[in-house]
Design a protein around this motif. Structure first.
Motif, PDB file in Angstrom:
ATOM      1  N   SER A 268      18.119  38.335  62.453  1.00  0.00           N
ATOM      2  CA  SER A 268      17.557  39.142  61.370  1.00  0.00           C
ATOM      3  C   SER A 268      17.738  38.400  60.054  1.00  0.00           C
ATOM      4  O   SER A 268      18.682  37.615  59.887  1.00  0.00           O
ATOM      5  N   TYR A 269      16.840  38.666  59.116  1.00  0.00           N
ATOM      6  CA  TYR A 269      16.898  38.018  57.805  1.00  0.00           C
ATOM      7  C   TYR A 269      17.064  39.084  56.725  1.00  0.00           C
ATOM      8  O   TYR A 269      16.426  40.136  56.766  1.00  0.00           O
ATOM      9  N   PHE A 270      17.932  38.761  55.748  1.00  0.00           N
ATOM     10  CA  PHE A 270      18.294  39.724  54.719  1.00  0.00           C
ATOM     11  C   PHE A 270      17.878  39.202  53.343  1.00  0.00           C
ATOM     12  O   PHE A 270      18.176  38.051  53.003  1.00  0.00           O
ATOM     13  N   PRO A 271      17.209  40.021  52.536  1.00  0.00           N
ATOM     14  CA  PRO A 271      16.772  39.576  51.206  1.00  0.00           C
ATOM     15  C   PRO A 271      17.958  39.317  50.276  1.00  0.00           C
ATOM     16  O   PRO A 271      18.955  40.038  50.319  1.00  0.00           O
ATOM     17  N   PHE A 272      17.828  38.280  49.452  1.00  0.00           N
ATOM     18  CA  PHE A 272      18.826  38.039  48.410  1.00  0.00           C
ATOM     19  C   PHE A 272      18.104  37.747  47.096  1.00  0.00           C
ATOM     20  O   PHE A 272      16.942  37.330  47.077  1.00  0.00           O
ATOM     21  N   THR A 273      18.821  37.974  45.987  1.00  0.00           N
ATOM     22  CA  THR A 273      18.243  37.816  44.650  1.00  0.00           C
ATOM     23  C   THR A 273      19.117  36.889  43.822  1.00  0.00           C
ATOM     24  O   THR A 273      20.345  36.987  43.860  1.00  0.00           O
ATOM     25  N   ILE A 274      18.470  35.995  43.067  1.00  0.00           N
ATOM     26  CA  ILE A 274      19.174  35.067  42.177  1.00  0.00           C
ATOM     27  C   ILE A 274      18.770  35.371  40.742  1.00  0.00           C
ATOM     28  O   ILE A 274      17.575  35.391  40.417  1.00  0.00           O
ATOM     29  N   ASN A 275      19.753  35.631  39.897  1.00  0.00           N
ATOM     30  CA  ASN A 275      19.508  35.750  38.459  1.00  0.00           C
ATOM     31  C   ASN A 275      19.641  34.373  37.831  1.00  0.00           C
ATOM     32  O   ASN A 275      20.626  33.668  38.064  1.00  0.00           O
ATOM     33  N   VAL A 276      18.662  33.993  37.028  1.00  0.00           N
ATOM     34  CA  VAL A 276      18.633  32.667  36.415  1.00  0.00           C
ATOM     35  C   VAL A 276      19.174  32.760  34.998  1.00  0.00           C
ATOM     36  O   VAL A 276      18.866  33.706  34.263  1.00  0.00           O
ATOM     37  N   GLU A 277      20.010  31.763  34.631  1.00  0.00           N
ATOM     38  CA  GLU A 277      20.496  31.717  33.258  1.00  0.00           C
ATOM     39  C   GLU A 277      19.332  31.472  32.305  1.00  0.00           C
ATOM     40  O   GLU A 277      18.230  31.130  32.726  1.00  0.00           O
ATOM     41  N   GLU A 278      19.587  31.621  31.010  1.00  0.00           N
ATOM     42  CA  GLU A 278      18.526  31.566  30.003  1.00  0.00           C
ATOM     43  C   GLU A 278      17.669  30.313  30.157  1.00  0.00           C
ATOM     44  O   GLU A 278      18.169  29.198  30.255  1.00  0.00           O
ATOM     45  N   VAL A 279      16.359  30.522  30.191  1.00  0.00           N
ATOM     46  CA  VAL A 279      15.401  29.432  30.354  1.00  0.00           C
ATOM     47  C   VAL A 279      14.721  29.189  29.016  1.00  0.00           C
ATOM     48  O   VAL A 279      14.077  30.079  28.464  1.00  0.00           O
ATOM     49  N   GLU A 280      14.870  27.969  28.487  1.00  0.00           N
ATOM     50  CA  GLU A 280      14.270  27.656  27.193  1.00  0.00           C
ATOM     51  C   GLU A 280      12.759  27.501  27.305  1.00  0.00           C
ATOM     52  O   GLU A 280      12.003  27.954  26.455  1.00  0.00           O
ATOM     53  N   ASP A 281      12.292  26.841  28.362  1.00  0.00           N
ATOM     54  CA  ASP A 281      10.866  26.601  28.556  1.00  0.00           C
ATOM     55  C   ASP A 281      10.350  27.540  29.643  1.00  0.00           C
ATOM     56  O   ASP A 281      10.745  27.444  30.803  1.00  0.00           O
ATOM     57  N   GLN A 282       9.461  28.458  29.267  1.00  0.00           N
ATOM     58  CA  GLN A 282       8.944  29.431  30.223  1.00  0.00           C
ATOM     59  C   GLN A 282       8.174  28.760  31.361  1.00  0.00           C
ATOM     60  O   GLN A 282       8.033  29.325  32.448  1.00  0.00           O
ATOM     61  N   GLU A 283       7.674  27.528  31.119  1.00  0.00           N
ATOM     62  CA  GLU A 283       6.905  26.835  32.145  1.00  0.00           C
ATOM     63  C   GLU A 283       7.781  26.397  33.313  1.00  0.00           C
ATOM     64  O   GLU A 283       7.268  26.016  34.366  1.00  0.00           O
ATOM     65  N   GLN A 284       9.103  26.408  33.130  1.00  0.00           N
ATOM     66  CA  GLN A 284       9.991  25.997  34.214  1.00  0.00           C
ATOM     67  C   GLN A 284       9.991  26.996  35.362  1.00  0.00           C
ATOM     68  O   GLN A 284      10.228  26.623  36.505  1.00  0.00           O
ATOM     69  N   LEU A 285       9.757  28.263  35.051  1.00  0.00           N
ATOM     70  CA  LEU A 285       9.713  29.293  36.086  1.00  0.00           C
ATOM     71  C   LEU A 285       8.420  30.078  35.924  1.00  0.00           C
ATOM     72  O   LEU A 285       8.289  30.882  35.002  1.00  0.00           O
ATOM     73  N   LEU A 286       7.480  29.837  36.808  1.00  0.00           N
ATOM     74  CA  LEU A 286       6.199  30.524  36.757  1.00  0.00           C
ATOM     75  C   LEU A 286       6.138  31.564  37.865  1.00  0.00           C
ATOM     76  O   LEU A 286       6.502  31.288  39.018  1.00  0.00           O
ATOM     77  N   PHE A 287       5.686  32.733  37.518  1.00  0.00           N
ATOM     78  CA  PHE A 287       5.645  33.852  38.456  1.00  0.00           C
ATOM     79  C   PHE A 287       4.850  33.480  39.705  1.00  0.00           C
ATOM     80  O   PHE A 287       3.750  32.935  39.629  1.00  0.00           O
ATOM     81  N   GLY A 288       5.441  33.766  40.876  1.00  0.00           N
ATOM     82  CA  GLY A 288       4.761  33.520  42.140  1.00  0.00           C
ATOM     83  C   GLY A 288       4.956  32.139  42.715  1.00  0.00           C
ATOM     84  O   GLY A 288       4.562  31.887  43.858  1.00  0.00           O
ATOM     85  N   HIS A 289       5.572  31.213  41.964  1.00  0.00           N
ATOM     86  CA  HIS A 289       5.758  29.853  42.464  1.00  0.00           C
ATOM     87  C   HIS A 289       6.922  29.788  43.453  1.00  0.00           C
ATOM     88  O   HIS A 289       7.953  30.436  43.266  1.00  0.00           O
ATOM     89  N   HIS A 290       6.742  28.969  44.504  1.00  0.00           N
ATOM     90  CA  HIS A 290       7.816  28.730  45.462  1.00  0.00           C
ATOM     91  C   HIS A 290       8.712  27.618  44.928  1.00  0.00           C
ATOM     92  O   HIS A 290       8.243  26.678  44.283  1.00  0.00           O
TER      93      HIS A 290
END
Length: 402
Positions: A268-290
């Protein structure tokens, strides 16, 4: 074959054997217990860690929904569009304020008229108060007339002051009404209560008028049953994105698997969540990207490191050979983290030590060592200063080492 040939061969072999025995006896101290060192290196200072590598996807921890509010009237304008980045306080929807604007204009006119009348009353009161009265009278009648005039003017002043006070009350009441209506008008502009990106706008929708993906984003993934045994909430995570990896923390691991438990599934696989520290450049994390994530199990910074093939293992004891004053010396080691072919050295050697690389079983502690040299063309003139003893010793050492 003739007998003399056989005799010559036998004599030659005997001479070689006797010659070698003689040389071994004569140069015994120089020839025994020589260790061959093929490679060496010094410890390096660096970082090392043991990690689990997982895949994740950038998503929102939650969505904020702005619903249509019919009690505020008709929507006059939607002030954002899909993809807009909004912050707390960003105007989103403007409801019609036509009725409020009319009331505001009426009250502002009333306030202006009342203030103008108040200014006129103030001037009249000042004029009446500036009237002076005679102090000397020719007759009692003149004195009585003057007193009557003074009483009349005082009465007029009190009357005007009363009107002035009533006007001040009216003005204060108008201002309170105006403030209330303006607040209601402000309430007809809906503001964002979160940071995020406008995901969708449904102008015909009643329940979901605007949907906002809340920021900051999180990374979500799945852990197998086996991985749950070594990964816990609070562990540090490196996020592979761009030249400089981002840092995060596992904030949640669900107790319930992604799919319903089934005997037909191997795990079985269990969901986990990672909170990211403050990101200066929004382009580093784009919604939906793997994205790739590295969950840290153990980590050390600026520590001594050796290649794992330089460390000798004998059950629970560890050691290495170091080259010191022409001999190899075995030293005990205390190890730390082992990862990717490198080992953290907690104690036993220093940065200045020269360590034998990949030592074989023939190396013995406290013995001289030799090392292979590059192939060189030696001229006869370079050998003039070499005596026979040195030449013989060098040749025999090379024969034994190889």
């Amino acid at each position: 074959m003739k007998k003399w040939i056989w005799s010559s061969i036998i004599i030659l072999v005997l001479c070689l054997i006797l010659g070698n025995l003689y040389l071994l006896k004569k140069y015994d101290a120089d020839l025994y217990f020589v260790s061959k060192v093929d490679a060496f290196h010094q410890p390096v200072e660096g970082d090392i860690r043991i990690s689990h590598f997982k895949k994740g996807v950038v998503t929102a921890q939650e969505e904020s929904v702005i619903s249509y509010q019919p009690q505020l009237g008709v929507i006059e304008e939607i002030l954002v569009k899909e993809g807009d980045f909004v912050q707390v306080g960003t105007p989103l929807v403007q409801y019609s304020t036509t009725q409020s604007e009319g009331l505001i204009q009426q009250l502002e006119s009333k306030i202006e008229r009342a203030q103008a009348e108040e200014r006129k009353l103030s001037k009249d009161i000042s004029a009446l108060k500036s009237i002076s009265y005679p102090t000397v009278f020719e007759s009692e009648w003149e004195e009585a007339q003057a007193e009557a005039n003074e009483i009349l003017i005082d009465s007029q002043i009190r009357e005007l002051e009363l009107k002035e006070e009533l006007l001040e009350i009216d003005i204060e009441d108008y201002e309170l009404q105006l403030e209330s209506i303006e607040n209601e008008a402000d309430a007809q502009t809906i503001l964002s209560t979160t940071d995020g990106i406008v995901k969708s706008i449904n102008k015909n929708g009643k329940d979901e008028l605007i949907t906002i993906i809340t920021y900051p984003y999180v990374i979500k993934g799945e852990l197998s049953e086996q991985e749950l045994q070594s990964i816990q909430v609070g562990q540090k995570v490196y996020i592979s994105k761009g030249k400089q990896p981002l840092i995060g923390t596992i904030s949640d691991i669900s107790q319930f698997p992604v799919n319903s438990p089934s005997l037909h599934e191997e795990t079985s696989y269990f969901p986990f969540t990672i909170n990211v520290e403050e990101v200066e450049d929004q382009e580093q994390l784009l919604f939906g990207h793997h994205i790739g994530v590295e969950v840290v199990q153990q980590e050390s910074f600026a520590t001594l490191l050796l290649p794992e093939h330089s460390v000798l293992r004998n059950r629970s004891e560890y050691s290495a050979f170091v080259m010191e004053k022409g001999k190899v010396k075995e030293v005990e080691l205390q190890l730390g983290i082992e990862s990717k072919g490198r080992i953290e050295i907690l104690d036993g050697i220093s940065m200045d030590d020269i360590v034998v690389g990949a030592p074989d079983k023939l190396i013995k502690a406290d013995t001289p060592f030799i090392m292979p040299v590059k192939k060189l063309i030696v001229k006869s003139s370079q050998l003039e200063d070499v005596n026979k003893k040195e030449a013989t010793t060098t040749i025999l050492r090379a024969m034994i080492a190889n």
